[in-house]
Design an enzyme around this catalytic site. Structure first.
Site, mmCIF file in Angstrom:
data_model
loop_
_atom_site.group_PDB
_atom_site.id
_atom_site.type_symbol
_atom_site.label_atom_id
_atom_site.label_comp_id
_atom_site.label_asym_id
_atom_site.label_seq_id
_atom_site.Cartn_x
_atom_site.Cartn_y
_atom_site.Cartn_z
ATOM 1 C CG ASN A 42 -2.057 -0.982 1.029
ATOM 2 O OD1 ASN A 42 -2.628 -1.090 -0.050
ATOM 3 N ND2 ASN A 42 -2.359 -1.716 2.064
ATOM 4 C CG ASP A 225 -0.982 -13.053 4.755
ATOM 5 O OD1 ASP A 225 -2.191 -12.773 4.711
ATOM 6 O OD2 ASP A 225 -0.337 -13.470 3.780
ATOM 7 N NE ARG A 284 -7.281 9.939 5.638
ATOM 8 C CZ ARG A 284 -6.116 9.377 5.369
ATOM 9 N NH1 ARG A 284 -5.842 8.176 5.817
ATOM 10 N NH2 ARG A 284 -5.235 10.010 4.630
ATOM 11 C CB ALA A 438 0.031 5.439 7.135
HETATM 12 P P1 ADP Z 1 3.325 -0.922 5.448
HETATM 13 O O1 ADP Z 1 2.683 0.351 5.044
HETATM 14 O O2 ADP Z 1 3.048 -1.304 6.855
HETATM 15 O O3 ADP Z 1 4.767 -0.991 5.066
HETATM 16 P P2 ADP Z 1 2.419 -2.176 2.993
HETATM 17 O O4 ADP Z 1 1.017 -2.511 2.672
HETATM 18 O O5 ADP Z 1 3.039 -1.023 2.290
HETATM 19 O O6 ADP Z 1 2.546 -2.044 4.588
HETATM 20 O O7 ADP Z 1 3.360 -3.424 2.693
HETATM 21 C C1 ADP Z 1 3.107 -4.723 3.196
HETATM 22 C C2 ADP Z 1 3.664 -5.746 2.208
HETATM 23 O O8 ADP Z 1 3.669 -7.036 2.792
HETATM 24 C C3 ADP Z 1 2.827 -5.853 0.935
HETATM 25 O O9 ADP Z 1 3.653 -5.693 -0.186
HETATM 26 C C4 ADP Z 1 2.240 -7.271 1.016
HETATM 27 O O10 ADP Z 1 2.030 -7.867 -0.246
HETATM 28 C C5 ADP Z 1 3.305 -8.001 1.813
HETATM 29 N N1 ADP Z 1 2.839 -9.221 2.482
HETATM 30 C C6 ADP Z 1 1.655 -9.414 3.121
HETATM 31 N N2 ADP Z 1 1.557 -10.667 3.611
HETATM 32 C C7 ADP Z 1 2.716 -11.296 3.281
HETATM 33 C C8 ADP Z 1 3.222 -12.625 3.494
HETATM 34 N N3 ADP Z 1 2.516 -13.559 4.125
HETATM 35 N N4 ADP Z 1 4.463 -12.922 3.010
HETATM 36 C C9 ADP Z 1 5.192 -12.002 2.337
HETATM 37 N N5 ADP Z 1 4.755 -10.742 2.094
HETATM 38 C C10 ADP Z 1 3.544 -10.381 2.556
#
Ligand code: ADP
Length: 457
Positions: A42, A225, A284, A438
């Site tokens: 995100n 996850d 929001r 965030a």
């Molecule tokens: P944050 O803003 O907290 O950094 P993001 O949404 O930017 O969070 O990034 C989280 C990343 O973790 C995403 O790219 C997502 O696809 C990845 N992700 C989520 N679950 C898993 C998993 N089980 N194994 C590996 N990567 C994962």
């Protein structure tokens, strides 16, 4: 297959990259796991604006701010449910983290423009070039390559592994091709998997009101996850019912509208009757709720060229703009009447609304909704009207961490070898995360997690 590293980071969004880089800089061997085919999460698709009190753009513009004010705004913005010690760490270190992004990661921020997101006392959000996370993630990836940090895409972490003493010592993962790999972590595992906004079942489990009738702004990988995996080995979770909708999203897809960032420069929100119904710089959650209480459960955002010229969102988000126009969800017209007609908004009411706001702009006081920013007099076209609905955006709940980013168990004790940072955590933003917090969160706590995991004996 088995691979050995000092630190294993799960999730290649902003928090994961920051953690991996700091761990590597501290001398640890590091791997970054990402389940999707591409990196960024995100963080990539967000506007990526970052709050930092007393930042260099504020200094240039003569805006007075303080870390204390950022702290107060953040706590209050979450209904005082966030952990004060954690909010303090966030707001004390945000500017440092922004300077790290600027100086070490070479992220380019606009030199003379800031956003004042809802709930903030002053404009304090730095804006990356292009107004999206693309600038940030591209630069993070380049730096990771330079530091020779392996980023393994299509590699999904499925289980956290503990040794007989209860210490987390690795991650069991599966590649898209079906290969199982155990990543051993000599020093620690950092969970940076983001939130669970795209997981409807999980949303409903913790907050049944946010069911499938809501779309989501989030990437498909945002499925919680890390929360589920950590809970399985004893981690505490908290605040799970606090799920934020972003008020201004595409009514057909649920995708966040960045063209509509004109809201922070003076655009107005009206309903089908052409009437304002909420302060445009409210939180929001408040704006979302207000929109859902209107006829049809949608809103229109209205601005003219003068307001549009401040942030130039139509130019910087050209693809989104073209798509919205093509879909009939945004109209640009020379006269207000013409624009209103496209959406069947009664022009007399809408004109009345604009005239009234113009009076407020002149007197510097919004008598109807107490707009906390700067209302702009809108007299000349072209005019823009965009239709919008709220969509699930951020999950405030998640893992319980301490200021050192240790993940705590249900007895409040740190789980050895396990760290977390970013949207996967649940103790900072309380009931409602403020805009721009965030990005501050992921870089402040991502860096701390990386440093501490690497320092682990
Ligand atoms: P944050 O803003 O907290 O950094 P993001 O949404 O930017 O969070 O990034 C989280 C990343 O973790 C995403 O790219 C997502 O696809 C990845 N992700 C989520 N679950 C898993 C998993 N089980 N194994 C590996 N990567 C994962």
């Amino acid at each position: 297959a088995v691979q050995n590293y000092d630190v294993v980071v799960i999730g290649a969004g902003g928090a994961g990259f920051a953690a991996a880089m700091e761990a590597k800089k501290a001398g640890a061997s590091v791997v970054l796991l990402e389940k999707m085919p591409s990196i960024g999460g995100n963080t990539l698709i967000s506007g990526a604006e970052m709050n930092a009190a007393n930042n260099w753009v504020q200094a240039k513009k003569g805006i007075k701010d303080s870390k204390e004010s950022h702290y107060q705004d953040t706590l209050k913005g979450g209904d005082n449910v966030g952990n004060p010690a954690m909010v303090r760490v966030l707001t004390d270190n945000a500017t440092n983290a922004a300077e790290w992004l600027r100086d070490e990661i070479k992220v380019e921020f606009l030199p003379d423009h800031l956003f004042q997101f809802g709930g903030h006392s002053v404009p304090r959000a730095l804006i990356p070039k292009g107004h999206t996370g693309a600038e940030v993630v591209t630069k993070l990836k380049a730096k990771a390559d330079q530091l020779q940090i392996p980023v393994k895409t299509e590699t999904k972490a499925e289980e956290l592994l503990k040794n007989s003493e209860g210490r987390v010592v690795g991650v069991k993962a599966k590649t898209a091709a079906g290969q199982e790999i155990t990543f051993n972590a000599n020093k620690g595992v950092i969970v940076a998997t983001g939130g669970f906004g795209s997981n409807v079942e999980m949303r409903k489990k913790y907050n049944p009101t946010l069911d499938e009738s809501y779309m989501s702004t989030d990437t498909p990988g945002t499925t919680g996850d890390g929360i589920v995996m950590s809970e399985k080995i004893g981690a505490a979770i908290t605040n799970m019912e606090s799920i934020q909708t972003y008020p201004i999203c595409n009514p057909k897809t649920g995708v966040i509208s960045l063209v509509a960032d004109t809201r922070f420069d003076g655009a107005l929100l009206v309903n089908q009757s052409g009437k304002r119904f909420v302060e445009e710089l409210e939180r929001r959650d408040v704006i979302s709720k207000a929109i859902l209480a209107q006829e049809g459960k949608y809103a229109y955002q209205v601005w003219n060229q003068a307001v549009g010229d401040i942030g130039k969102t139509v130019d910087v988000h050209k693809d989104e703009y073209d798509m919205l126009v093509k879909e009939g969800l945004l109209v640009k017209a020379d006269t207000l009447e013409e624009a209103a007609k496209h959406f069947n908004i009664p022009i007399t009411e809408l004109q009345k609304t604009i005239d009234r706001v113009n009076g407020f702009a002149k007197n510097g006081k919004d008598l109807d909704f107490h707009h906390r920013g700067k209302l702009i007099e809108m007299t000349q076209g072209p005019w823009y009207i965009e239709k919008a609905v709220p969509s699930v955006h951020h999950t405030m709940g998640g893992l319980v961490i301490d200021p050192e980013t240790h993940v705590l168990d249900t007895n409040g004790k740190a789980i050895a070898g396990l760290y977390a940072a970013g949207e996967v955590t649940g103790v900072i933003h309380g009931k409602n995360r403020l805009g721009g917090n965030a990005i501050a969160d992921i870089f402040v706590f991502g860096r701390i997690a990386g440093q501490n995991a690497a320092a682990q004996k």
